[in-house]
Enzyme design. Structure first.
Site, PDB file in Angstrom:
ATOM      1  N   GLY A  53      -4.402 -35.713  62.307  1.00  0.00           N
ATOM      2  CA  GLY A  53      -5.575 -36.245  61.624  1.00  0.00           C
ATOM      3  C   GLY A  53      -6.757 -35.319  61.820  1.00  0.00           C
ATOM      4  O   GLY A  53      -7.866 -35.752  62.138  1.00  0.00           O
ATOM      5  N   HIS A  54      -6.512 -34.031  61.636  1.00  0.00           N
ATOM      6  CA  HIS A  54      -7.580 -33.039  61.722  1.00  0.00           C
ATOM      7  C   HIS A  54      -7.095 -31.731  61.102  1.00  0.00           C
ATOM      8  O   HIS A  54      -5.917 -31.588  60.760  1.00  0.00           O
ATOM      9  CB  HIS A  54      -8.012 -32.820  63.184  1.00  0.00           C
ATOM     10  CG  HIS A  54      -6.933 -32.325  64.072  1.00  0.00           C
ATOM     11  ND1 HIS A  54      -6.334 -33.110  65.034  1.00  0.00           N
ATOM     12  CD2 HIS A  54      -6.308 -31.123  64.149  1.00  0.00           C
ATOM     13  CE1 HIS A  54      -5.415 -32.411  65.658  1.00  0.00           C
ATOM     14  NE2 HIS A  54      -5.365 -31.204  65.136  1.00  0.00           N
ATOM     15  N   ALA A  55      -8.034 -30.793  60.970  1.00  0.00           N
ATOM     16  CA  ALA A  55      -7.688 -29.433  60.538  1.00  0.00           C
ATOM     17  C   ALA A  55      -8.314 -28.464  61.529  1.00  0.00           C
ATOM     18  O   ALA A  55      -9.142 -28.854  62.363  1.00  0.00           O
ATOM     19  CB  ALA A  55      -8.226 -29.169  59.131  1.00  0.00           C
TER      20      ALA A  55
END
Ligand code: TYD
Length: 139
Positions: A53-55
């Site tokens: 749930g991130h980059a």
């Protein structure tokens, strides 16, 4: 150039097999396109939970299902794709600038992650809106 989910490929790794089992060797810059500065692994993931749930802005990663299986959703802000990892001799290369979510972990799954840089919270885009702005305006 903006990175895309099509830059994220499943790389077949080597496997040396004998009667006593298998061994797979990963060497930075040899069978993956970056040097490994950090390794971490996710395990004991309760059923139904999701990770990621991130980059990342700069980080390259290779994700391997060292045990069990799980799915990885990749999103470049335009295109999405889902990759299932379920074999220790394949690794998913994730390039910078890709939103990822890991889910559908099987019981006992182990997600082994090799990373191109040391941990740096400033390299994370943890809010999807920030990620979208980054793709639209920065990358
Ligand atoms: P996070 O990257 O959010 O995990 P995931 O993407 O698997 O859900 O990290 C979870 C926690 O662990 C967070 O508090 C940051 C910490 N962490 C480190 O201290 N060093 C690391 O190398 C990593 C990957 C995480």
């Amino acid at each position: 150039m903006k990175s895309s989910v099509y830059d994220c490929v499943v790389l077949p790794l080597n496997k040396i097999h004998n009667r006593a089992g298998n061994i797979t060797i990963v060497e930075g810059q040899k069978n993956i396109p970056f040097n490994v500065k950090r390794i971490y692994y996710l395990y004991d993931i309760p059923g139904g939970e999701a990770r990621g749930g991130h980059a990342h802005k700069e980080l390259y990663q290779l994700i391997v299902a060292a045990g069990g299986s799980f799915d990885v959703l990749l999103d470049d802000g335009i295109n999405k794709k889902i990759v299932t990892l379920n074999r220790p001799d394949y690794g998913l290369l994730i390039v910078p600038g890709i939103w990822r979510e890991l889910f559908e972990f099987s019981s006992g799954a182990v997600s082994l992650v090799m990373a191109s840089h040391k941990y740096d919270e400033n390299d994370y885009l943890r809010e999807y809106n920030d990620f979208k702005n980054y793709k639209d305006e920065v990358e």
